[in-house]
Write a protein that holds these residues in place. Structure first.
Motif, mmCIF file in Angstrom:
data_model
loop_
_atom_site.group_PDB
_atom_site.id
_atom_site.type_symbol
_atom_site.label_atom_id
_atom_site.label_comp_id
_atom_site.label_asym_id
_atom_site.label_seq_id
_atom_site.Cartn_x
_atom_site.Cartn_y
_atom_site.Cartn_z
ATOM 1 N N UNK A 23 0.612 -1.503 -0.119
ATOM 2 C CA UNK A 23 -0.139 0.256 -0.400
ATOM 3 C C UNK A 23 0.996 1.290 -0.176
ATOM 4 N N UNK A 24 2.062 1.348 0.881
ATOM 5 C CA UNK A 24 3.092 2.722 0.641
ATOM 6 C C UNK A 24 3.353 2.885 -0.135
ATOM 7 N N UNK A 25 4.387 1.022 -1.225
ATOM 8 C CA UNK A 25 4.658 1.631 -1.992
ATOM 9 C C UNK A 25 3.490 2.257 -3.500
ATOM 10 N N UNK A 26 2.517 1.254 -3.369
ATOM 11 C CA UNK A 26 1.187 2.229 -4.757
ATOM 12 C C UNK A 26 0.731 3.891 -4.410
ATOM 13 N N UNK A 27 0.896 3.719 -3.326
ATOM 14 C CA UNK A 27 0.035 5.178 -3.040
ATOM 15 C C UNK A 27 1.922 5.984 -3.673
ATOM 16 N N UNK A 28 2.885 5.953 -3.061
ATOM 17 C CA UNK A 28 4.535 6.382 -3.311
ATOM 18 C C UNK A 28 3.902 6.320 -5.430
ATOM 19 N N UNK A 29 3.596 5.853 -5.751
ATOM 20 C CA UNK A 29 4.079 5.850 -6.979
ATOM 21 C C UNK A 29 2.818 6.988 -7.437
ATOM 22 N N UNK A 30 1.741 6.840 -6.852
ATOM 23 C CA UNK A 30 1.195 7.609 -7.595
ATOM 24 C C UNK A 30 1.019 8.830 -7.157
ATOM 25 N N UNK A 58 11.869 16.540 -6.429
ATOM 26 C CA UNK A 58 12.347 14.983 -7.117
ATOM 27 C C UNK A 58 13.506 14.512 -6.517
ATOM 28 N N UNK A 59 14.365 15.289 -5.686
ATOM 29 C CA UNK A 59 15.108 14.181 -4.592
ATOM 30 C C UNK A 59 14.288 14.149 -3.096
ATOM 31 N N UNK A 60 13.559 14.848 -2.682
ATOM 32 C CA UNK A 60 12.365 14.356 -1.694
ATOM 33 C C UNK A 60 11.895 13.005 -1.597
ATOM 34 N N UNK A 61 11.415 12.508 -2.988
ATOM 35 C CA UNK A 61 10.372 11.846 -3.720
ATOM 36 C C UNK A 61 11.169 10.611 -4.296
ATOM 37 N N UNK A 62 12.810 10.936 -4.418
ATOM 38 C CA UNK A 62 13.625 9.351 -4.116
ATOM 39 C C UNK A 62 13.545 8.986 -2.942
ATOM 40 N N UNK A 63 13.722 10.066 -1.786
ATOM 41 C CA UNK A 63 14.086 10.640 -0.809
ATOM 42 C C UNK A 63 13.114 8.977 0.195
ATOM 43 N N UNK A 64 12.077 9.251 -0.383
ATOM 44 C CA UNK A 64 11.014 8.337 0.181
ATOM 45 C C UNK A 64 10.814 7.425 -0.063
ATOM 46 N N UNK A 65 11.213 7.351 -1.644
ATOM 47 C CA UNK A 65 10.768 6.419 -2.505
ATOM 48 C C UNK A 65 11.752 5.383 -2.019
ATOM 49 N N UNK A 72 11.204 -1.049 -5.435
ATOM 50 C CA UNK A 72 10.512 -0.361 -7.079
ATOM 51 C C UNK A 72 11.317 -0.342 -8.145
ATOM 52 N N UNK A 73 11.081 -0.397 -9.386
ATOM 53 C CA UNK A 73 12.071 0.461 -10.107
ATOM 54 C C UNK A 73 12.083 1.690 -10.732
ATOM 55 N N UNK A 74 10.287 2.510 -9.867
ATOM 56 C CA UNK A 74 10.546 3.940 -10.108
ATOM 57 C C UNK A 74 11.555 4.532 -9.346
ATOM 58 N N UNK A 75 11.438 3.334 -8.020
ATOM 59 C CA UNK A 75 13.173 4.254 -7.606
ATOM 60 C C UNK A 75 13.799 4.102 -7.897
ATOM 61 N N UNK A 76 14.284 3.281 -8.688
ATOM 62 C CA UNK A 76 15.738 3.342 -9.085
ATOM 63 C C UNK A 76 15.757 3.988 -9.867
#
Length: 130
Positions: A23-30, A58-65, A72-76
């Motif tokens: 659920x956390x991963x799906x929320x982050x991707x959204x 973008x840096x914040x999102x990368x850290x959160x991910x 998740x490939x999105x994070x990588x």
């Protein structure tokens, strides 16, 4: 997760943890896709990240991910694009005619090229040109 319910063991504790992480991963991707809409092919999505002007978000999102305990490939790919963006900015400073142009030492340039090759080797998509 669905397979856990068919097993003859009580895995409810593990399933709850897995569901929470998923659920956390799906929320982050959204959230990421709200900021950087999904594009096909994946290389176009990456290009959108590379040309973004809000590197702090973008840096914040990368850290959160990276803190989400799900791979998740999105994070990588987000982290890779941010590193590539920084690599390019540094390389541009060594380009003649650039506003902040400066001459680099040969060993610094070689090291920078090695870093570029390392970034390229981490790409998860195939290079169509060979």
């Amino acid at each position: 997760i669905t397979r856990a319910f068919t097993m003859p063991l009580d895995l409810s504790e593990w399933v709850d943890k897995l569901e929470s992480r998923a659920r956390m991963a799906r929320q982050w991707i959204l959230e990421l896709e709200t900021y950087v809409p999904r594009r096909e092919p994946f290389s176009e999505w990456m290009k959108t990240i590379r040309t973004s002007n809000d590197e702090n978000r973008l840096q914040d999102l990368a850290c959160e991910g990276a803190r989400i305990p799900v791979e998740m490939n999105h994070v990588k790919m987000l982290q890779l694009e941010l590193e590539a963006k920084n690599w390019s900015a540094k390389a541009r400073r060594w380009t003649p005619g650039c506003e902040d142009s400066k001459k680099g030492k040969l060993e610094d340039l070689r090291e920078h090229l090695r870093k570029g090759q390392a970034l390229r080797s981490r790409l998860l998509i195939e290079d169509k040109d060979g």
